[in-house]
Scaffold this motif. Sequence first.
Motif, PDB file in Angstrom:
ATOM      1  N   ALA A   1       2.414  -0.995  -6.125  1.00  0.00           N
ATOM      2  CA  ALA A   1       1.523  -1.090  -4.974  1.00  0.00           C
ATOM      3  C   ALA A   1       0.158  -1.575  -5.457  1.00  0.00           C
ATOM      4  O   ALA A   1      -0.226  -1.360  -6.608  1.00  0.00           O
ATOM      5  CB  ALA A   1       1.383   0.260  -4.277  1.00  0.00           C
TER       6      ALA A   1
ATOM      7  N   ILE B   1       0.846  -1.193   0.000  1.00  0.00           N
ATOM      8  CA  ILE B   1       0.000   0.000   0.000  1.00  0.00           C
ATOM      9  C   ILE B   1       0.882   1.245   0.000  1.00  0.00           C
ATOM     10  O   ILE B   1       1.785   1.379   0.846  1.00  0.00           O
ATOM     11  CB  ILE B   1      -0.928   0.016   1.229  1.00  0.00           C
ATOM     12  CG1 ILE B   1      -1.794  -1.252   1.268  1.00  0.00           C
ATOM     13  CG2 ILE B   1      -1.804   1.267   1.223  1.00  0.00           C
ATOM     14  CD1 ILE B   1      -2.564  -1.427   2.567  1.00  0.00           C
TER      15      ILE B   1
ATOM     16  N   PHE C   1      -2.717  -0.704  -3.758  1.00  0.00           N
ATOM     17  CA  PHE C   1      -3.651   0.385  -3.467  1.00  0.00           C
ATOM     18  C   PHE C   1      -2.855   1.638  -3.123  1.00  0.00           C
ATOM     19  O   PHE C   1      -1.708   1.564  -2.664  1.00  0.00           O
ATOM     20  CB  PHE C   1      -4.556   0.046  -2.274  1.00  0.00           C
ATOM     21  CG  PHE C   1      -5.377  -1.197  -2.456  1.00  0.00           C
ATOM     22  CD1 PHE C   1      -6.596  -1.143  -3.124  1.00  0.00           C
ATOM     23  CD2 PHE C   1      -4.936  -2.415  -1.961  1.00  0.00           C
ATOM     24  CE1 PHE C   1      -7.358  -2.291  -3.289  1.00  0.00           C
ATOM     25  CE2 PHE C   1      -5.689  -3.565  -2.126  1.00  0.00           C
ATOM     26  CZ  PHE C   1      -6.904  -3.502  -2.794  1.00  0.00           C
TER      27      PHE C   1
ATOM     28  N   LEU D   1      -9.998  -2.830   2.136  1.00  0.00           N
ATOM     29  CA  LEU D   1      -9.156  -3.189   1.007  1.00  0.00           C
ATOM     30  C   LEU D   1      -9.033  -4.708   0.984  1.00  0.00           C
ATOM     31  O   LEU D   1      -8.747  -5.318   2.020  1.00  0.00           O
ATOM     32  CB  LEU D   1      -7.769  -2.559   1.138  1.00  0.00           C
ATOM     33  CG  LEU D   1      -7.688  -1.052   1.403  1.00  0.00           C
ATOM     34  CD1 LEU D   1      -6.234  -0.604   1.390  1.00  0.00           C
ATOM     35  CD2 LEU D   1      -8.511  -0.271   0.394  1.00  0.00           C
TER      36      LEU D   1
END
Length: 222
Positions: free
Chosen positions: A30, A9, A32, A86
Amino acid sequence: MKNGDEMRIAIVSDTHGDLTFQQFVKDIDADFVLHCGDLSLYSEFDKSVYFIRGNHEDWDVLEAMKNGIVEFKNLRYIKNGEICALKKDDEIVRILGFGGNYSPKYYGAGKLEGDRRRHFTDKEFNEACIHKKIDILLTHEAPLGLVMNKGGNDYGQPLITELVEKTRPRYAFSGHHHIFNEKKINSTRCVAVPKFRDGIVLLDTKNWQITASFGKIKNERI
């Protein structure tokens, strides 16, 4: 969590309409991207970007996104007190958003209009405090002890400290002050994220450690 399920992330803040942010999102390694406010660039992205409001935004666009009138591909506005999950394979990371900044004059206001929508209210704060079992808290303002000026004055906000103490996330990321720093509040690692042009933070959930990247100068394992 199975081997290989971990997430990567990226956490950023204060892009202030920087058009290079779109290319950054496309290129960053990444799953997110989380944004701590002052995005000021509402567009489609190549991977999922989750953002909270800062104190410099287009308030009419945010209102339209909040009400589902306007949507952008891969851009998700996290409202104050809202939980977003997520998901990657079998792993779920729970995010609590709390954007805007504090104003003693408008904190108790029932409804904010115009540019005053940059502030958060007591109602939003109380609703956010009830959440438990979250992994990441995203705020625009910083908690106490994280951002100090040269004279030793604390720019942190006591209400954000209280929010951290009540929700007890693994990490609390904040923006607004354009610097990098970190401290612990009980078991929560609080991290001030620098403005986008100065650096970003990467979180790997395999070991829940962060890497701070400052421009093209250095990488620090923290």
